[in-house]
Design a protein around this motif. Sequence first.
Motif, short mmCIF file in Angstrom:
data_model
loop_
_atom_site.label_atom_id
_atom_site.label_comp_id
_atom_site.label_asym_id
_atom_site.label_seq_id
_atom_site.Cartn_x
_atom_site.Cartn_y
_atom_site.Cartn_z
N HIS A 1 18.65 -19.54 -32.17
CA HIS A 1 19.11 -18.39 -32.06
C HIS A 1 20.62 -18.79 -31.28
O HIS A 1 21.34 -17.72 -31.70
N ALA A 2 20.90 -19.37 -30.36
CA ALA A 2 21.92 -19.39 -29.85
C ALA A 2 23.33 -19.38 -30.92
O ALA A 2 24.38 -19.01 -30.96
N GLY A 3 23.27 -20.44 -31.85
CA GLY A 3 24.25 -21.22 -33.13
C GLY A 3 24.17 -19.52 -33.79
O GLY A 3 25.16 -18.74 -34.50
N HIS A 4 23.20 -18.79 -34.14
CA HIS A 4 23.86 -18.00 -34.95
C HIS A 4 24.35 -16.59 -34.20
O HIS A 4 25.13 -15.82 -34.48
N LEU A 5 23.87 -16.28 -32.58
CA LEU A 5 24.58 -15.27 -31.91
C LEU A 5 25.82 -15.25 -31.96
O LEU A 5 26.79 -15.07 -31.62
N ARG A 6 26.49 -17.04 -32.03
CA ARG A 6 27.56 -17.58 -31.13
C ARG A 6 28.69 -17.07 -32.96
O ARG A 6 29.69 -16.61 -33.68
N ARG A 7 27.04 -17.44 -33.97
CA ARG A 7 28.03 -17.12 -35.56
C ARG A 7 28.32 -15.44 -35.87
O ARG A 7 29.54 -15.36 -36.07
N LEU A 8 27.64 -15.02 -35.32
CA LEU A 8 27.65 -13.03 -35.31
C LEU A 8 28.86 -13.13 -34.86
O LEU A 8 29.28 -12.27 -34.94
N ASN A 9 28.58 -13.56 -33.26
CA ASN A 9 29.83 -13.11 -32.31
C ASN A 9 30.92 -13.15 -32.92
O ASN A 9 31.86 -12.54 -32.88
#
Length: 186
Positions: A48-56
Motif C-alpha cells: 500500500h505504502a509503495g503504491h502511494l509513493r509511486r502515485l504521489n
Amino acid sequence: MSAVFPQKHLTDIAEWHRMGEAGIFPPDSRLELIAGEILTMAPIGFNHAGHLRRLNTLLTFLTVNHAIVSIQSPIQLGDLSEPEPDLALLSPNADFYSNRHPKAEDVLLLVEISDSTLRFDREQKRRLYATHMIPEYWIVNLIDDCLEVYRQPQEGDYLDKSVLTKSDSLNLLTLPEIKITVADIL
C-alpha cells in the motif's frame, strides 16, 4: 414500560476537533470521522505504502503548477465527515490550505489505495464522496490489480464507473491535458 436501546453518539467536525485538541486520542492514532462516526483506519502495509509513493511521485510531476498533491490529510466534507484519503489532488491555493482543511469544492480527485479496505472504499467512501460531489474518485485496487475510476457524481453515487488495467490510460477529468498510463500506477 417501553424498551430502551443503546444509541450511538454521533459527533460533528467541531466536536471532533475539540477532542483532538484535548488530546483524547493518542498521537499515533489513525482515525477519521465518517458520517459522524469515529473510525479506526487500517494499518498501512508495505505494498500500500509503495503504491502511494509511486502515485504521489507521478501526480506531483504531472500536475506541477496545476494542482496540489495532498497525502493522507483531512478533507472536510460537510459537518459530519473528515476523511483522510490516501491521496487528494487539490485546486491550487496560495497558502497550501494552511488556514483550513480543504473542502469538497477544492478537490479535483480523491484516491484510495485498497486491499483490506476494498469493500469499505467501494461502498461507504464512494457514496460519501459522490454525495459531496467529488468529481473523480479512484480506487487503486491491489487485490484485482486494477484501477477503478468513478466519475459523474449524482444523488449519492457515481453514474460512470470504469475498471482499467495496466494496458489502459486515462486523462484527468478536471485537468484533461494530463494523461496517465495505468501501468505507472499499478
